[in-house]
Enzyme design. Structure first.
Site, mmCIF file in Angstrom:
data_model
loop_
_atom_site.group_PDB
_atom_site.id
_atom_site.type_symbol
_atom_site.label_atom_id
_atom_site.label_comp_id
_atom_site.label_asym_id
_atom_site.label_seq_id
_atom_site.Cartn_x
_atom_site.Cartn_y
_atom_site.Cartn_z
ATOM 1 N N ASP A 249 6.375 -3.497 5.983
ATOM 2 C CA ASP A 249 5.228 -2.595 6.077
ATOM 3 C C ASP A 249 5.049 -2.208 7.536
ATOM 4 O O ASP A 249 5.259 -3.038 8.429
ATOM 5 C CB ASP A 249 3.956 -3.260 5.545
ATOM 6 C CG ASP A 249 2.879 -2.239 5.206
ATOM 7 O OD1 ASP A 249 2.758 -1.877 4.025
ATOM 8 O OD2 ASP A 249 2.182 -1.774 6.138
ATOM 9 N N CYS A 342 -0.113 5.690 -6.008
ATOM 10 C CA CYS A 342 -1.176 5.429 -6.977
ATOM 11 C C CYS A 342 -2.127 6.627 -6.978
ATOM 12 O O CYS A 342 -3.336 6.475 -6.878
ATOM 13 C CB CYS A 342 -1.908 4.127 -6.673
ATOM 14 S SG CYS A 342 -2.633 4.021 -5.025
#
Length: 389
Positions: A249, A342
């Site tokens: 990340d 999402c």
């Protein structure tokens, strides 16, 4: 606390949030100051606050204003509770309704107000979901279901259901993924359950699980979760036998809990810093769950839809294209790249994939899949790309 006292508490917290305070900070601050409040009181107040944030525009119409007091009047009216019963001037209860408050309020107007969306976002939302937009918006006004992922490397879905039932947590299989369960009763017990503490289950939305299940995973693969965040998808990937999973990340602190979660699940996930990723070679499959509006999960984090601005949305679209460009470079010549969000908005989904393909003739689309809240989970999107050989 009486029901009316819970309403007054929600009013106070909503006014703090309306003045710019973060939702969780406002809730946590109240809980710390209010040791008298039991677990049921805290849960009820939290539910009030989140119910209002999900439906802020339509409740403001019903309640006749956008203060915490008016919003709670609107929530009472929507849920069939008499405002006069709650606003009764009893100790710790809200003051009685004024004549203006009794006469105020109206039905929400069709469109973004009834849908509880900002005006500027409604055209994009409507275009993305077509004739399903109004129904999807209505679902987004409600609480999200609680889904669990069964760690199939250690147990079966049927056995997990039995273990959870023994701890007072009733679940049923969710059709979206073979690993997914929906909690029917006892959701607040999940974190304290032995099944959770021993790594047999994880909290993860069914659509997020479906994204992982859609990927072409085979033993021997090196797989990179490029935007790992908390690591939910990395753990789901690692449950597949023989798959060597790496997590990265751009903000490594987001992954701080991943080693502990992996240990609990008895899963192997290698965490890579940005510098370590550059030395890690290529991967057979790269998954990039890119930063996005979060519109598919606004039932869980409803403040996001009110904080999103047109400028921020444009920044996200640019960031998503940059993520695809960067992450896809870590895919080996005969490997695959999966882009996920999402989000329920086409601009962030197929729009970004098409923009990448228009600029990069060396890639082709294998498949894409979108899930909406009408499927019984969060809104999610995934597209699988491969190099043109």
């Amino acid at each position: 606390m009486t029901p009316a006292a819970r309403v007054q508490t929600a009013i106070t917290i909503l006014d703090e949030i309306g003045a710019g305070g973060p939702v969780e900070k406002a809730l946590t601050g109240w809980a710390r100051r209010s040791r008298y409040a039991g677990s049921k009181d805290r849960a009820a107040v939290r539910d009030h606050v989140f119910d209002v944030i999900r439906q802020r525009r339509s409740l403001a119409a019903l309640g006749g204003g956008d203060s915490g007091r008016h919003l709670m009047i609107g929530l009472c009216r929507r849920t069939g509770v008499s405002p006069e019963d709650m606003f009764n001037a009893a100790p710790h209860a809200p003051a009685e309704l004024s004549d203006a408050e009794r006469a105020g309020g109206r039905a929400p107007l069709d469109g973004p107000e009834a849908a509880d969306l900002p005006d500027w976002l409604w055209p994009e939302f409507s275009a993305s979901l077509g004739d399903k937009a109004a129904k999807a918006a209505q679902v987004m006004q409600t609480r999200a279901p609680v889904h669990l992922r069964v760690n199939v490397a250690r147990t079966s879905r049927e056995r997990a259901i039995e273990k959870l039932a023994a701890e007072g947590i009733d679940c049923s299989p969710h059709p979206m993924a073979s690993t997914a369960l929906e909690v029917v009763e006892g959701a607040r017990r999940v974190h304290q359950s032995e099944a959770y503490k021993s790594g047999l289950i994880e909290l993860q939305d069914a659509a997020s699980q479906a994204v992982v299940e859609s990927l072409p995973l085979e033993p021997g693969m090196r797989v990179l979760d490029y935007c790992a965040g908390g690591g939910g998808k990395a753990l789901a990937l690692a449950a597949h036998a023989g798959v060597d999973v790496f997590a990265h990340d751009i903000a490594p602190k987001r992954m701080r809990d991943l080693p502990e979660r992996a240990s609990r699940a008895k899963a192997k996930v290698t965490v890579l810093s940005p510098g370590e990723l550059d030395q890690a070679g290529k991967f057979d499959l790269v998954l990039a769950d890119a930063p996005c509006s979060g519109s598919g999960s606004w039932r869980r984090a409803p403040a996001g839809k009110w904080q999103l601005t047109p400028a921020r949305f444009e920044e996200l679209l640019e960031t998503q294209l940059q993520v695809i460009e960067k992450a896809s470079q870590f895919t080996c010549a005969d490997g695959a790249f999966a882009y996920a969000t999402c989000s329920s908005l086409s601009a962030e989904n197929s729009g970004r994939v098409n923009a990448f393909l228009d600029k990069n003739s060396g890639w082709e689309l294998g498949f894409s899949q979108a899930w909406t809240v009408l499927d019984g989970a969060d809104g999610f999107f995934v597209a699988l790309l491969s190099r043109v050989l």
